[in-house]
Design a protein around this motif. Sequence first.
Motif, PDB file in Angstrom:
ATOM      1  N   LEU A 117       0.828  -1.206   0.000  1.00 28.63           N
ATOM      2  CA  LEU A 117       0.000   0.000   0.000  1.00 28.63           C
ATOM      3  C   LEU A 117       0.861   1.255   0.000  1.00 28.63           C
ATOM      4  O   LEU A 117       0.598   2.211  -0.746  1.00 28.63           O
ATOM      5  N   GLY A 118       1.917   1.262   0.836  1.00 26.95           N
ATOM      6  CA  GLY A 118       2.815   2.408   0.864  1.00 26.95           C
ATOM      7  C   GLY A 118       3.521   2.619  -0.466  1.00 26.95           C
ATOM      8  O   GLY A 118       3.680   3.761  -0.918  1.00 26.95           O
ATOM      9  N   PHE A 119       3.922   1.528  -1.110  1.00 27.82           N
ATOM     10  CA  PHE A 119       4.571   1.641  -2.417  1.00 27.82           C
ATOM     11  C   PHE A 119       3.628   2.251  -3.455  1.00 27.82           C
ATOM     12  O   PHE A 119       4.026   3.122  -4.238  1.00 27.82           O
ATOM     13  N   LEU A 120       2.377   1.810  -3.451  1.00 26.38           N
ATOM     14  CA  LEU A 120       1.406   2.361  -4.396  1.00 26.38           C
ATOM     15  C   LEU A 120       1.143   3.836  -4.131  1.00 26.38           C
ATOM     16  O   LEU A 120       1.004   4.637  -5.071  1.00 26.38           O
TER      17      LEU A 120
ATOM     18  N   ARG B 106       1.677   9.437  -5.687  1.00 23.18           N
ATOM     19  CA  ARG B 106       1.590  10.553  -4.731  1.00 23.18           C
ATOM     20  C   ARG B 106       1.071  11.834  -5.376  1.00 23.18           C
ATOM     21  O   ARG B 106       0.469  12.667  -4.696  1.00 23.18           O
ATOM     22  N   MET B 107       1.311  12.024  -6.668  1.00 25.63           N
ATOM     23  CA  MET B 107       0.823  13.217  -7.332  1.00 25.63           C
ATOM     24  C   MET B 107      -0.698  13.263  -7.360  1.00 25.63           C
ATOM     25  O   MET B 107      -1.285  14.333  -7.526  1.00 25.63           O
ATOM     26  N   ILE B 108      -1.343  12.116  -7.207  1.00 21.46           N
ATOM     27  CA  ILE B 108      -2.801  12.049  -7.161  1.00 21.46           C
ATOM     28  C   ILE B 108      -3.290  11.863  -5.727  1.00 21.46           C
ATOM     29  O   ILE B 108      -4.276  12.483  -5.308  1.00 21.46           O
TER      30      ILE B 108
ATOM     31  N   SER C 261      11.703  17.210   1.382  1.00 19.33           N
ATOM     32  CA  SER C 261      11.682  16.377   0.187  1.00 19.33           C
ATOM     33  C   SER C 261      10.263  16.102  -0.279  1.00 19.33           C
ATOM     34  O   SER C 261       9.980  16.099  -1.477  1.00 19.33           O
ATOM     35  N   GLY C 262       9.349  15.868   0.684  1.00 23.36           N
ATOM     36  CA  GLY C 262       7.972  15.606   0.290  1.00 23.36           C
ATOM     37  C   GLY C 262       7.353  16.773  -0.430  1.00 23.36           C
ATOM     38  O   GLY C 262       6.692  16.618  -1.457  1.00 23.36           O
TER      39      GLY C 262
END
Length: 386
Positions: A47-50, A55-57, A165-166
């Motif tokens: 889930l974290g990888f997805l 992340r842009m969405i 960074s985020g």
Amino acid sequence: MAVFRSRDERRNDALRRETLDSVSPGMRIAAAWSWRILVVAAALALLGFLIVQLRMIVVPLLVAVVLAALLVPFKNWLQRHGWPKGLAVAVSEIGVIAIIGGLLTLVVLQIRSGYPALEKRTKSQYDALTDWLHGPPFNLSDKDIAGYLDQAWKAIQADSSNLLSGALDIGSTAGHFLAGILIVLFSTLFILIDGKRIFHWLVRLFPKKARDAVRGAGESGWLTLTRFVKVQIFVAFVDAVGIGLGAFILGLFTGGFPLVIPIAVAVFLGSFIPVVGAVVSGVLAVFVALVFLGPVPAIIMLGIVILVQQIEGHVLQPFVMGTAVKVHPLAVVLGVAAGGFIAGIPGAFFAVPAIATLNVMIGYVARGEWRTNPHPDLRDVTTDVR
């Protein structure tokens, strides 16, 4: 009818029983828990990888959900008072855009008017500080001072690189930033228009026997998120008024330095990022007081910032926030730290609402409340006024 088994089958059964007898019950329980924990950890990692890949969405969508948690009750209130649904939705979304845009415009105008004085006073204070460091007991040269400043700046950059960074990943280009804003606006709009149908569609994705539990958990989580947003706005307002009033009393609004309003707005916006936002906005207030008024007022300003944050941490957070979201302060601190480490500013921002919402949803399902209370008392939070 008797069941006849071959000699090999009987031998295998005996071997299995012997193997189980040789393993202690504690080890069998530990092994059973271990593989289940591994499966859960693998699912969370996936889930974290997805989320990272999308992340842009995902991040703009989460921002839209938080905004909708604030605007849905207001939209429903307007509808109950006779407003058409379309007009209520438009006023809700345009209103929040106008408020945020107005605050940012006010800050820009105030900073522009006070920037020449800020630049002049900063240079004057820097010259005074270097003159003091040149004398005893320090006796530093210009080269020494420049070296120390360079080391301090590198340390700040190293410590803040993970945190920033985020934000840099999300808004690294103007196009990405604009796309994120559009996703936030359109997602908020459609949640306001058709949020209940979207939620029911998501519930139907689960097996039929689990839908009551999922529906009730989702409604209780939405209620908690709505309470969190309201309380967070109240806490941010108290911080902004307290620190802004302290800056006004110290005289930062006089003498051609109208920086009280930018400080108050920075504190208000920074309060939505737990721990980090309060520290950054507090440092800004102390720095402005140091530049314009000198060391003693800066120390007083530091005391005001600490006092306001102590009131927030020991009065507002335990009694107001704790009552609304029922999350232990230790979980808040650890969640913010973990979120900031993993995902930078977005992780720190969403850590507390995510922990609060998941805590309520998991507790609702674990206690079996969906059997006796399938629809938590949401009052005006999610009521869809036709």
